[in-house]
Enzyme design. Structure first.
Site, PDB file in Angstrom:
ATOM      1  N   HIS A  67     -10.251  -5.388  -3.399  1.00  0.00           N
ATOM      2  CA  HIS A  67      -9.015  -5.703  -2.931  1.00  0.00           C
ATOM      3  C   HIS A  67      -9.156  -6.166  -1.340  1.00  0.00           C
ATOM      4  CE1 HIS A  67      -9.844  -1.288  -2.455  1.00  0.00           C
ATOM      5  NE2 HIS A  67      -9.317  -1.283  -1.136  1.00  0.00           N
TER       6      HIS A  67
ATOM      7  N   GLN B 252     -14.726   2.863   0.618  1.00  0.00           N
ATOM      8  CA  GLN B 252     -13.732   2.291  -0.428  1.00  0.00           C
ATOM      9  C   GLN B 252     -13.396   3.327  -1.270  1.00  0.00           C
ATOM     10  OE1 GLN B 252     -15.645  -0.597  -2.860  1.00  0.00           O
ATOM     11  NE2 GLN B 252     -13.625  -1.209  -3.896  1.00  0.00           N
TER      12      GLN B 252
ATOM     13  N   HIS C  28      -6.971  -5.720   2.023  1.00  0.00           N
ATOM     14  CA  HIS C  28      -5.783  -5.206   2.592  1.00  0.00           C
ATOM     15  C   HIS C  28      -5.272  -6.487   3.821  1.00  0.00           C
ATOM     16  CE1 HIS C  28      -6.959  -0.864   2.052  1.00  0.00           C
ATOM     17  NE2 HIS C  28      -7.956  -1.549   1.820  1.00  0.00           N
TER      18      HIS C  28
ATOM     19  N   ASN D 219     -12.782  -3.039   1.951  1.00  0.00           N
ATOM     20  CA  ASN D 219     -13.974  -2.211   2.237  1.00  0.00           C
ATOM     21  C   ASN D 219     -14.833  -2.217   0.932  1.00  0.00           C
ATOM     22  OD1 ASN D 219     -12.849  -1.150   4.709  1.00  0.00           O
ATOM     23  ND2 ASN D 219     -11.132  -0.140   3.499  1.00  0.00           N
TER      24      ASN D 219
ATOM     25  N   ASP E 209       0.958  -1.444   0.050  1.00  0.00           N
ATOM     26  CA  ASP E 209       0.121   0.037   0.173  1.00  0.00           C
ATOM     27  C   ASP E 209       0.861   1.257  -0.040  1.00  0.00           C
ATOM     28  OD1 ASP E 209      -3.203   0.484   1.121  1.00  0.00           O
ATOM     29  OD2 ASP E 209      -1.847   2.376   1.129  1.00  0.00           O
ATOM     30  N   ILE E 210       0.420   2.179  -0.881  1.00  0.00           N
ATOM     31  CA  ILE E 210       1.272   3.426  -0.938  1.00  0.00           C
ATOM     32  C   ILE E 210       1.271   4.274   0.296  1.00  0.00           C
ATOM     33  CG2 ILE E 210      -0.337   5.165  -1.781  1.00  0.00           C
ATOM     34  CD1 ILE E 210       1.549   5.772  -4.347  1.00  0.00           C
TER      35      ILE E 210
HETATM   36  P1  5GP Z   1      -9.861   1.221   0.175  1.00  0.00           P
HETATM   37  O1  5GP Z   1     -10.250   2.593   1.142  1.00  0.00           O
HETATM   38  O2  5GP Z   1     -10.294   1.515  -1.107  1.00  0.00           O
HETATM   39  O3  5GP Z   1      -9.999   0.194   0.883  1.00  0.00           O
HETATM   40  O4  5GP Z   1      -8.025   1.591   0.108  1.00  0.00           O
HETATM   41  C1  5GP Z   1      -7.404   1.807  -0.971  1.00  0.00           C
HETATM   42  C2  5GP Z   1      -5.997   1.731  -0.745  1.00  0.00           C
HETATM   43  O5  5GP Z   1      -5.143   1.940  -2.048  1.00  0.00           O
HETATM   44  C3  5GP Z   1      -5.576   2.938   0.285  1.00  0.00           C
HETATM   45  O6  5GP Z   1      -5.102   2.240   1.527  1.00  0.00           O
HETATM   46  C4  5GP Z   1      -4.434   3.557  -0.438  1.00  0.00           C
HETATM   47  O7  5GP Z   1      -3.613   4.169   0.238  1.00  0.00           O
HETATM   48  C5  5GP Z   1      -4.091   2.653  -1.461  1.00  0.00           C
HETATM   49  N1  5GP Z   1      -3.625   3.257  -2.808  1.00  0.00           N
HETATM   50  C6  5GP Z   1      -4.313   4.266  -3.288  1.00  0.00           C
HETATM   51  N2  5GP Z   1      -3.612   4.554  -4.579  1.00  0.00           N
HETATM   52  C7  5GP Z   1      -2.642   3.730  -4.667  1.00  0.00           C
HETATM   53  C8  5GP Z   1      -1.567   3.795  -5.654  1.00  0.00           C
HETATM   54  O8  5GP Z   1      -1.562   4.464  -6.512  1.00  0.00           O
HETATM   55  N3  5GP Z   1      -0.687   2.789  -5.185  1.00  0.00           N
HETATM   56  C9  5GP Z   1      -0.846   1.846  -4.099  1.00  0.00           C
HETATM   57  N4  5GP Z   1       0.158   0.944  -3.795  1.00  0.00           N
HETATM   58  N5  5GP Z   1      -1.553   2.009  -3.135  1.00  0.00           N
HETATM   59  C10 5GP Z   1      -2.510   2.773  -3.414  1.00  0.00           C
END
Ligand code: 5GP
Length: 126
Positions: A109, A103, A111, A96, A35-36
């Site tokens: 995805h 989300q 985590h 999420n 994760d970034i």
């Molecule tokens: P969500 O809130 O959709 O469950 O989580 C999305 C995740 O994607 C977040 O934890 C965010 O830090 C990660 N993320 C968003 N953009 C990028 C990206 O360009 N590269 C990577 N490796 N992770 C990302």
């Protein structure tokens, strides 16, 4: 009802090689990468390569081979990162979905979070 998948989302772009990622593991059907914005010492995202919006979408429409590959990859990520319970201290796997799940990226995805005590599962919403 059908699921709408947006091909411009950031994980679709990662899968197309348009954006770099720090890959932890790649299989025929699944990609795992860091994760970034890590929220724990271990924070890996596991995504199917198919066009699925959410866990419920994946669970309903993915083929058995994709599902087995995905679940095995989550297990391998836990092993590789040292959070699996055969020697490690455990982890949390979260997926999420949608507005109530907050989300950010509309590509299914999971985590994998670990490397420290993670606290209670849910905090009150802001
Ligand atoms: P969500 O809130 O959709 O469950 O989580 C999305 C995740 O994607 C977040 O934890 C965010 O830090 C990660 N993320 C968003 N953009 C990028 C990206 O360009 N590269 C990577 N490796 N992770 C990302």
């Amino acid at each position: 009802m059908t699921y709408d998948y947006d091909d411009t989302n950031i994980f679709a772009r990662i899968l197309r090689g348009e954006i770099p990622n720090k890959t932890v593991l790649e299989t025929d059907h699944t990609l795992a990468f860091e994760d970034i914005r890590p929220q724990a010492p271990v924070h890996v995202l596991v995504i199917p390569k198919g066009r699925y919006v959410s866990y419920d979408h994946f669970a309903r429409e993915a083929g058995a081979e994709e599902i087995v590959d995905f679940v095995r990859t989550v297990g391998e990520v836990c092993r590789i990162t040292g959070v699996a319970l055969d020697g490690g201290q455990g982890c949390r796997t979260i997926s999420n979905a949608g507005a109530h799940g907050v989300q950010e990226v509309p590509h299914m995805h999971v985590h994998v979070l670990g490397g420290r005590v993670l606290g209670r599962m849910l905090e009150p919403a802001d």
